[in-house]
Enzyme design. Sequence first.
Site, short mmCIF file in Angstrom:
data_model
loop_
_atom_site.label_atom_id
_atom_site.label_comp_id
_atom_site.label_asym_id
_atom_site.label_seq_id
_atom_site.Cartn_x
_atom_site.Cartn_y
_atom_site.Cartn_z
N TYR A 71 45.95 21.39 81.43
CA TYR A 71 44.81 22.31 80.93
C TYR A 71 43.51 21.49 80.84
CZ TYR A 71 47.23 25.87 78.70
OH TYR A 71 48.03 27.27 78.35
N ARG A 74 41.90 22.83 83.92
CA ARG A 74 41.53 24.13 83.73
C ARG A 74 40.16 24.29 82.87
NH1 ARG A 74 45.37 28.29 80.92
NH2 ARG A 74 43.66 29.65 81.45
N GLN A 104 41.61 38.12 76.29
CA GLN A 104 42.70 37.24 76.17
C GLN A 104 42.31 35.77 76.91
OE1 GLN A 104 46.31 39.71 77.67
NE2 GLN A 104 44.22 40.98 78.22
N ASN A 105 40.93 36.06 77.55
CA ASN A 105 40.75 34.76 78.16
C ASN A 105 40.12 33.66 77.24
OD1 ASN A 105 41.03 36.37 80.43
ND2 ASN A 105 38.88 36.98 80.80
N ASP A 107 38.24 31.03 78.45
CA ASP A 107 37.26 30.35 79.35
C ASP A 107 35.64 30.43 78.79
OD1 ASP A 107 36.32 33.04 80.14
OD2 ASP A 107 37.46 32.97 81.86
N HIS A 122 43.67 34.75 72.50
CA HIS A 122 44.45 33.63 72.95
C HIS A 122 44.01 32.20 72.73
CE1 HIS A 122 46.94 36.52 75.37
NE2 HIS A 122 47.19 36.65 74.27
N CYS A 159 47.17 11.75 61.68
CA CYS A 159 48.69 11.64 61.56
C CYS A 159 49.37 11.00 62.87
CB CYS A 159 49.29 12.95 61.14
SG CYS A 159 49.43 13.98 62.79
N GLY A 196 40.34 44.07 83.95
CA GLY A 196 41.03 42.72 84.53
C GLY A 196 42.04 42.22 83.84
N THR A 197 43.08 43.20 83.12
CA THR A 197 44.23 42.80 82.65
C THR A 197 45.46 43.48 83.15
OG1 THR A 197 45.47 42.16 80.75
CG2 THR A 197 44.02 44.20 80.54
P1 OAD Z 1 47.09 38.49 84.68
O1 OAD Z 1 46.73 37.36 85.75
O2 OAD Z 1 48.01 39.00 84.38
O3 OAD Z 1 46.47 39.91 85.24
C1 OAD Z 1 44.98 39.92 85.93
C2 OAD Z 1 44.61 41.18 86.02
O4 OAD Z 1 43.25 41.27 86.89
C3 OAD Z 1 45.58 41.92 87.14
O5 OAD Z 1 45.94 43.20 87.01
C4 OAD Z 1 44.41 42.00 88.61
O6 OAD Z 1 44.71 43.03 89.32
C5 OAD Z 1 43.12 42.12 87.90
N1 OAD Z 1 42.14 41.58 88.86
C6 OAD Z 1 42.14 40.81 89.72
N2 OAD Z 1 40.93 40.47 90.04
C7 OAD Z 1 40.03 41.15 89.43
C8 OAD Z 1 38.65 41.48 89.41
N3 OAD Z 1 37.89 40.79 90.35
N4 OAD Z 1 38.02 42.53 88.60
C9 OAD Z 1 38.69 43.06 87.60
N5 OAD Z 1 40.32 43.01 87.80
C10 OAD Z 1 40.85 41.97 88.49
O7 OAD Z 1 46.04 38.20 83.38
P2 OAD Z 1 46.11 39.00 81.91
O8 OAD Z 1 46.30 40.27 81.99
O9 OAD Z 1 44.78 38.36 81.24
O10 OAD Z 1 48.36 34.21 78.39
O11 OAD Z 1 47.24 37.83 81.37
C11 OAD Z 1 47.32 38.00 79.91
C12 OAD Z 1 47.82 36.86 79.49
O12 OAD Z 1 48.91 36.25 80.24
C13 OAD Z 1 46.83 35.71 79.51
O13 OAD Z 1 46.05 35.72 78.37
C14 OAD Z 1 47.60 34.44 79.51
C15 OAD Z 1 48.65 35.00 80.46
O14 OAD Z 1 49.80 34.01 80.57
C16 OAD Z 1 48.68 33.34 77.51
O15 OAD Z 1 48.57 32.24 78.11
C17 OAD Z 1 49.19 33.35 76.16
#
Ligand code: OAD
Length: 257
Positions: A71, A74, A104-105, A107, A122, A159, A196-197
């Site tokens: 972390y 990151r 969900q990011n 950053d 998150h 603590c 982007g999810t």
């Molecule tokens: P993922 O890493 O699962 O998915 C990223 C998505 O972004 C994929 O569908 C890619 O195709 C897409 N992608 C990649 N490059 C891109 C770009 N330049 N523009 C648009 N899309 C693009 O990430 P999340 O869906 O955010 O949770 O993951 C969800 C959660 O799982 C995160 O918040 C985290 C993770 O484990 C926790 O840590 C609880």
Amino acid sequence: MTETVEVPRALVQVAQRAHRVVVLTGAGMSAESGLATFRDPENGLWQRFSPQHLASAEGWEDDPELVWAWYLWRFERAHDVRPNAGHVAIAQWGERVDLSVVTQNVDNLHERAGTSGVVHLHGSISAFRCSACAQPSAETPDLPAAPVQRLAPPRCARCDGLIRPGVVWFGETLPEQAWADAVARVSEADLVLVVGTSGIVYPAAGLPAIARSEGAAVVEINPVPTDISDLADLTWRETAARALPTLVDAVHGGGSP
Ligand code: OAD
């Protein structure tokens, strides 16, 4: 020669009509800033480890020193990179319409691009708290001079518990207020843009379905198909930093608000 990006006409129309817009973002939103998504293979120091395990309550219990070092790495990466053209376009769009970002990011790149009131499902990579008594820690942790793979987390001043990142891990529940805000915003929206999810991590992945059931148009921006594609009214196979500036320009014509 630069390849031009063409916005689907149906998307321009739905965006022009929308009074309330929600942009729901995942790791792909920050990919063009240089931050790896969760499904990208890790490079270098972390390639032997699964991000899914490192970002889990179980991972922390197994090995807090490993998780803390990951972390901090990151945290440093997130500070070193800059918001991309997609983050900036969303912030500019927010000056013209009632727009909310639900992310969900962790950053903070939406805020750094100028969006306020971001709903963080998150948590945040810049927040830290005690893993035992939950007291927030105001101190920014010391970063190692060179990347390391293990580092003892600091201790809580109250603590003596271990300080942990203020993010939500697999196996933990989402912050109640953030979830309630996210549901309220997608329920009131005319347009929900899902950017982007991968749409596989619940409950966040359930928001597009809630939006649809409440009458919003759901549009996906992602270079590849995802679990959300089938329920979306429209999918645009583009990247965030290419699609969003073009879309905002097409909807508002590039002038000032
Ligand atoms: P993922 O890493 O699962 O998915 C990223 C998505 O972004 C994929 O569908 C890619 O195709 C897409 N992608 C990649 N490059 C891109 C770009 N330049 N523009 C648009 N899309 C693009 O990430 P999340 O869906 O955010 O949770 O993951 C969800 C959660 O799982 C995160 O918040 C985290 C993770 O484990 C926790 O840590 C609880």
